[in-house]
Design a protein around this motif. Sequence first.
Motif, short mmCIF file in Angstrom:
data_model
loop_
_atom_site.label_atom_id
_atom_site.label_comp_id
_atom_site.label_asym_id
_atom_site.label_seq_id
_atom_site.Cartn_x
_atom_site.Cartn_y
_atom_site.Cartn_z
N VAL A 136 5.42 10.07 1.46
CA VAL A 136 5.67 11.16 2.52
C VAL A 136 5.78 10.78 3.80
N GLU A 137 6.47 11.64 4.57
CA GLU A 137 6.80 11.45 5.82
C GLU A 137 5.87 12.00 6.86
N LYS A 138 5.05 10.78 7.49
CA LYS A 138 4.01 11.18 8.41
C LYS A 138 4.67 11.57 9.66
N LYS A 139 5.68 10.81 10.22
CA LYS A 139 6.52 11.01 11.41
C LYS A 139 7.94 10.93 11.07
N PRO A 140 8.68 11.33 11.90
CA PRO A 140 10.36 11.16 11.63
C PRO A 140 10.39 9.70 11.30
N GLY A 141 11.10 9.27 10.30
CA GLY A 141 11.41 7.66 10.01
C GLY A 141 10.05 7.02 9.61
N GLU A 142 8.93 7.42 9.62
CA GLU A 142 7.54 7.00 9.05
C GLU A 142 7.01 7.51 7.94
N PHE A 143 6.90 6.64 6.91
CA PHE A 143 6.34 7.01 5.65
C PHE A 143 5.15 6.14 5.13
N GLU A 144 4.22 6.81 4.10
CA GLU A 144 3.50 6.32 3.70
C GLU A 144 3.04 6.66 2.33
N PRO A 145 2.68 5.89 1.36
CA PRO A 145 2.42 6.14 0.09
C PRO A 145 1.42 7.02 -0.18
N LEU A 146 1.41 7.99 -1.19
CA LEU A 146 0.39 8.89 -1.57
C LEU A 146 0.28 8.93 -3.19
N GLU A 147 -0.80 8.66 -3.54
CA GLU A 147 -0.92 8.73 -5.19
C GLU A 147 -1.05 10.14 -5.52
N VAL A 148 -0.22 10.32 -6.65
CA VAL A 148 -0.11 11.74 -7.27
C VAL A 148 -0.29 11.44 -8.84
N LYS A 172 0.54 18.89 -1.66
CA LYS A 172 0.66 19.92 -1.15
C LYS A 172 2.13 20.62 -1.22
N PRO A 173 2.42 21.94 -1.65
CA PRO A 173 3.78 22.53 -1.44
C PRO A 173 3.95 22.37 0.01
N GLY A 174 5.27 21.98 0.10
CA GLY A 174 6.09 21.92 1.31
C GLY A 174 5.88 20.75 2.11
N THR A 175 5.08 19.65 1.41
CA THR A 175 5.11 18.21 1.94
C THR A 175 6.41 17.39 1.87
N ARG A 176 6.86 16.84 2.98
CA ARG A 176 8.13 16.22 3.16
C ARG A 176 7.82 14.80 2.40
N VAL A 177 8.85 14.57 1.56
CA VAL A 177 8.75 13.37 0.76
C VAL A 177 10.13 12.82 0.59
N VAL A 178 9.85 11.51 0.09
CA VAL A 178 11.32 10.72 -0.06
C VAL A 178 11.75 11.15 -1.36
N THR A 179 12.73 11.68 -1.47
CA THR A 179 13.42 11.96 -2.76
C THR A 179 14.51 11.12 -3.34
N ARG A 180 15.07 10.19 -2.33
CA ARG A 180 16.40 9.40 -2.47
C ARG A 180 16.16 8.05 -1.96
N GLY A 181 16.48 7.03 -2.67
CA GLY A 181 16.17 5.62 -2.21
C GLY A 181 14.63 5.24 -2.02
N THR A 182 13.92 5.62 -2.90
CA THR A 182 12.28 5.49 -2.94
C THR A 182 11.89 3.98 -3.05
N PHE A 183 12.65 3.81 -4.16
CA PHE A 183 12.64 1.97 -4.46
C PHE A 183 12.64 1.37 -3.04
N PHE A 184 13.63 1.58 -2.34
CA PHE A 184 14.28 0.84 -1.15
C PHE A 184 13.14 0.78 -0.21
N VAL A 185 12.56 2.13 0.00
CA VAL A 185 11.29 2.35 1.10
C VAL A 185 10.23 1.38 0.42
N GLN A 186 9.97 1.31 -0.84
CA GLN A 186 8.76 0.81 -1.26
C GLN A 186 8.95 -0.76 -0.96
N SER A 187 10.22 -1.34 -1.30
CA SER A 187 10.62 -2.72 -1.11
C SER A 187 10.21 -3.09 0.46
#
Length: 241
Positions: A186-198, A214-229
């Motif tokens: 999920v995006e906490k700030k522009p360009g900053e992300f943190e993992p959230l268990e679902v 929560k509906p409407g939460t901004r999440v990474v939908t493409r390149g997720t594996f790159f963000v994790q790495s």
Amino acid sequence: MTIALVSEQRYLESRVAYQQAWSKLLANGMTPDQIATLEKKGDVTRANGSFTLLSPQDGTVIRDPFVIGQMVQPGDLLFEITDESSIWVEAHVDPELMRKVSVGAPARILAGNRWIEGKVVQIHHALDETTRTMGVRLEIPNPGDHLHPGQFVSTRIQVGQSGEKALTLPLEAVLRSPDGDWQVFVEKKPGEFEPLEVELVRQLPGIAVIEGLKPGTRVVTRGTFFVQSEMAKSGFAVHNH
């Protein structure tokens, strides 16, 4: 007035011969109306073995494997006719999802660039040994004759209750964490992300149905594996506690 008298035996023999001739004409493809017309005219020369071969249904001839002059036997295929006003589509479904599929459920197919609505008419019970999937037969209307046997299409089948709401993401947006749990970023700030268990409720072709977001939460939908790495290389924990 002349009255001809015949014996009962001769009368019965005549009736049997008549019924046999009628049945033979039916077996050879003549309709009852055609036989009645032939009988009414009383012209035996018309019974020369020629007759009009009629199809028992409306449709389109897709095969005619005979050749002119060929000797045919009962049961030989002369014409193959199909009614393409509606067609059957065989869908292949993951066995884990089969318990959610029911006969009569709305379905649709993607042919070219258009969706066509239909419904489930049959559910097979045998597992395909090659694809490890189970077959579901869909009935799809085909008024414009756009669909043809042998054509490949994408299918969608509605499962669960009609109108049931679900939270979905692209399947590539959900990854396993090092702990083995499902997570999204999920995006906490522009360009900053943190993992959230679902919780991954179920998977559909290219789609993940999840809970815990929560509906409407901004999440990474493409390149997720790159963000994790990248987060793992930077030393930040990639699991959420």
